[in-house]
Design a protein around this motif. Sequence first.
Motif, PDB file in Angstrom:
ATOM      1  N   HIS A  25     -24.503 -21.068  -0.062  1.00 14.07           N
ATOM      2  CA  HIS A  25     -25.092 -20.210   0.966  1.00 14.07           C
ATOM      3  C   HIS A  25     -25.965 -20.323   1.799  1.00 14.07           C
ATOM      4  N   GLN A  26     -26.921 -21.142   1.578  1.00  8.98           N
ATOM      5  CA  GLN A  26     -28.093 -21.383   2.525  1.00  8.98           C
ATOM      6  C   GLN A  26     -27.701 -22.044   3.570  1.00  8.98           C
ATOM      7  N   TYR A  27     -26.754 -23.987   2.924  1.00  4.62           N
ATOM      8  CA  TYR A  27     -26.457 -24.478   4.228  1.00  4.62           C
ATOM      9  C   TYR A  27     -25.369 -23.422   4.758  1.00  4.62           C
ATOM     10  N   GLU A  28     -24.715 -22.725   4.597  1.00  2.00           N
ATOM     11  CA  GLU A  28     -23.837 -22.332   5.508  1.00  2.00           C
ATOM     12  C   GLU A  28     -24.506 -21.451   6.854  1.00  2.00           C
ATOM     13  N   GLY A  29     -25.241 -20.506   5.918  1.00  2.32           N
ATOM     14  CA  GLY A  29     -26.583 -20.195   7.063  1.00  2.32           C
ATOM     15  C   GLY A  29     -26.849 -21.241   7.992  1.00  2.32           C
ATOM     16  N   LEU A  30     -27.511 -22.023   7.476  1.00  6.57           N
ATOM     17  CA  LEU A  30     -28.049 -23.400   8.588  1.00  6.57           C
ATOM     18  C   LEU A  30     -26.824 -24.062   9.336  1.00  6.57           C
ATOM     19  N   ILE A  31     -25.993 -23.704   8.800  1.00  9.17           N
ATOM     20  CA  ILE A  31     -25.123 -24.327   9.909  1.00  9.17           C
ATOM     21  C   ILE A  31     -24.687 -23.023  10.972  1.00  9.17           C
ATOM     22  N   TYR A  32     -24.381 -22.048  10.189  1.00 11.88           N
ATOM     23  CA  TYR A  32     -23.671 -20.572  11.891  1.00 11.88           C
ATOM     24  C   TYR A  32     -24.768 -20.532  12.640  1.00 11.88           C
ATOM     25  N   TYR A  33     -26.145 -20.917  11.445  1.00 14.66           N
ATOM     26  CA  TYR A  33     -27.473 -20.977  13.262  1.00 14.66           C
ATOM     27  C   TYR A  33     -27.462 -21.738  13.943  1.00 14.66           C
ATOM     28  N   ASP A  34     -27.332 -22.994  13.280  1.00 13.65           N
ATOM     29  CA  ASP A  34     -26.746 -24.086  14.586  1.00 13.65           C
ATOM     30  C   ASP A  34     -25.723 -24.166  15.499  1.00 13.65           C
ATOM     31  N   GLU A  35     -25.123 -22.987  15.265  1.00 15.60           N
ATOM     32  CA  GLU A  35     -23.458 -22.991  15.695  1.00 15.60           C
ATOM     33  C   GLU A  35     -24.106 -21.701  17.057  1.00 15.60           C
ATOM     34  N   GLY A  36     -25.283 -20.920  16.076  1.00 20.66           N
ATOM     35  CA  GLY A  36     -25.075 -19.643  16.910  1.00 20.66           C
ATOM     36  C   GLY A  36     -24.168 -18.310  16.933  1.00 20.66           C
ATOM     37  N   ARG A  37     -23.917 -18.607  15.500  1.00 21.97           N
ATOM     38  CA  ARG A  37     -23.509 -17.538  14.494  1.00 21.97           C
ATOM     39  C   ARG A  37     -24.805 -16.758  13.977  1.00 21.97           C
ATOM     40  N   TYR A  38     -25.387 -16.477  14.986  1.00 18.78           N
ATOM     41  CA  TYR A  38     -26.448 -15.851  13.664  1.00 18.78           C
ATOM     42  C   TYR A  38     -26.292 -14.302  12.580  1.00 18.78           C
ATOM     43  N   ASP A  39     -25.406 -13.616  13.531  1.00 22.45           N
ATOM     44  CA  ASP A  39     -25.341 -12.443  12.432  1.00 22.45           C
ATOM     45  C   ASP A  39     -24.510 -13.063  11.128  1.00 22.45           C
ATOM     46  N   ASP A  40     -23.454 -14.168  10.999  1.00 21.16           N
ATOM     47  CA  ASP A  40     -23.735 -15.011   9.982  1.00 21.16           C
ATOM     48  C   ASP A  40     -24.010 -15.371   8.751  1.00 21.16           C
ATOM     49  N   ALA A  41     -24.922 -16.186  10.184  1.00 13.75           N
ATOM     50  CA  ALA A  41     -26.199 -16.804   9.532  1.00 13.75           C
ATOM     51  C   ALA A  41     -27.030 -15.817   8.615  1.00 13.75           C
ATOM     52  N   VAL A  42     -27.860 -14.852   9.071  1.00 14.64           N
ATOM     53  CA  VAL A  42     -27.876 -13.616   8.521  1.00 14.64           C
ATOM     54  C   VAL A  42     -27.897 -13.744   6.349  1.00 14.64           C
ATOM     55  N   ARG A  43     -26.248 -13.194   7.094  1.00 13.65           N
ATOM     56  CA  ARG A  43     -25.576 -12.664   6.257  1.00 13.65           C
ATOM     57  C   ARG A  43     -25.706 -14.123   4.330  1.00 13.65           C
ATOM     58  N   GLU A  44     -25.859 -15.101   5.064  1.00 16.91           N
ATOM     59  CA  GLU A  44     -25.716 -16.054   4.188  1.00 16.91           C
ATOM     60  C   GLU A  44     -26.805 -16.232   3.873  1.00 16.91           C
ATOM     61  N   LEU A  45     -27.427 -16.486   4.571  1.00 15.04           N
ATOM     62  CA  LEU A  45     -28.843 -16.440   4.242  1.00 15.04           C
ATOM     63  C   LEU A  45     -29.744 -15.676   3.265  1.00 15.04           C
ATOM     64  N   GLU A  46     -29.135 -14.117   3.373  1.00 16.71           N
ATOM     65  CA  GLU A  46     -29.734 -13.080   2.606  1.00 16.71           C
ATOM     66  C   GLU A  46     -28.858 -13.018   0.997  1.00 16.71           C
ATOM     67  N   THR A  47     -27.799 -13.965   0.721  1.00 18.47           N
ATOM     68  CA  THR A  47     -26.825 -13.717  -0.539  1.00 18.47           C
ATOM     69  C   THR A  47     -27.593 -14.938  -0.941  1.00 18.47           C
ATOM     70  N   ALA A  48     -28.190 -16.306  -0.142  1.00 18.51           N
ATOM     71  CA  ALA A  48     -28.980 -17.037  -1.247  1.00 18.51           C
ATOM     72  C   ALA A  48     -29.730 -16.155  -1.625  1.00 18.51           C
ATOM     73  N   TRP A  49     -30.879 -16.013  -0.257  1.00 13.82           N
ATOM     74  CA  TRP A  49     -31.898 -15.097  -0.695  1.00 13.82           C
ATOM     75  C   TRP A  49     -31.910 -13.986  -2.494  1.00 13.82           C
ATOM     76  N   ASP A  50     -31.279 -12.957  -2.355  1.00 13.52           N
ATOM     77  CA  ASP A  50     -31.057 -12.211  -3.348  1.00 13.52           C
ATOM     78  C   ASP A  50     -30.270 -13.479  -4.506  1.00 13.52           C
ATOM     79  N   TYR A  51     -29.389 -14.638  -4.263  1.00 12.00           N
ATOM     80  CA  TYR A  51     -29.260 -15.294  -5.774  1.00 12.00           C
ATOM     81  C   TYR A  51     -30.399 -15.864  -6.020  1.00 12.00           C
ATOM     82  N   SER A  52     -31.463 -16.614  -5.167  1.00 11.06           N
ATOM     83  CA  SER A  52     -32.787 -16.984  -5.691  1.00 11.06           C
ATOM     84  C   SER A  52     -33.359 -16.262  -6.206  1.00 11.06           C
ATOM     85  N   ASP A  53     -34.825 -17.325  -7.236  1.00  9.92           N
ATOM     86  CA  ASP A  53     -35.880 -16.717  -7.619  1.00  9.92           C
ATOM     87  C   ASP A  53     -36.697 -15.878  -6.750  1.00  9.92           C
TER      88      ASP A  53
END
Length: 344
Positions: free
Chosen positions: A258-286
């Motif tokens: 989810h983190q790397y999907e978020g990074l790719i979406y951010y680079d593509e300017g898909r910021y809402d998608d990036a936030v969604r994936e990075l939030e999911t990664a953060w929720d699962y992380s420590d």
Amino acid sequence: MIQKIGRAFLLLCTLFCLWAGAPAAEAAPQMIEATGVYIMGDNDSPKIARDAARQEAMRAAVEKAGVYVESYSRTKNLQLTEDDVKMISGAVLKVIKEDSVPEISGTTWKYTVHLTAEVDTDNINLQAIMANKAEVEKLQKERDALKKQNEELLQAYKKANGQEKQKIGTELENNYDYGKIFDRSMGYIQRSEYTRAIDELTNLLEDRSVKGNPRAYAYCLRGRAYYGLNRMHEALEDLSAADNTTHDNKTYPIWRSHQYEGLIYYDEGRYDDAVRELETAWDYSDKQDMALADDLRTARLAAERAKNPPAQEPRESDNGGSRGNGINWTQIITDVIIHSMDKG
């Protein structure tokens, strides 16, 4: 006779000058020998004994590699922390030979694993590794975490009996089998040998008997290797496959996909998608990964800015002025500054 001696002396002087002026030959890779031993208990599995001994040998090899890395860094006037040395040692150590020997000592069986590894100091690109420190460090933490899990599982296996011992033993054997492949693959990615990592993981994924957590993590790692090669379409395919493969994030940090999907979406300017994936990664992380926290914060700011762009200032022509032919130079300069900050 004197002339012959003179010519011989002149020749020797010439050869010495050529040798002294020649560039120093590259030093041979530093060879490391390391040994691990596991004493088998009653009803212990020989395979577990061998792999446990191997893990002990690997730990010793990494410690020895650290001595060379630290010495090399001093010759380059680099100041490395203890964590940096450990991280780099794990990344540059290459096992080139492995021998395992079962033997009986008194009434007890033991397995001894002997490793021959190398550290090629001439080919250590410390600047490249430190420039990509966040990624290398991230992978090293994953490698260390997987080894720690195996150590804890091994201790539980030693204490267990009956069906519980058999259950833990099966899990431990699987972890060791997949762990060797994942450890090699992460080492390749740390050294930017992305194609070798992809080949290693593709061989694993072609085995249809590999399911669940190991399969999901193989997709996750291969996606990260494609990400390193800037092959974003293939990276997204694998990261998505990792998400969609049944897993529980218990043994392997598959949530990294989810983190790397978020990074790719951010680079593509898909910021809402990036936030969604990075939030999911953060929720699962420590909740300890500060790089991930920074990525999430940056994506949220970009998404907010996209939804609420700065108010347009009135053009000079709207205020009765005709200078600049109606071009809002203030807004243009502001946009350029914002864009530059984003790039930074």
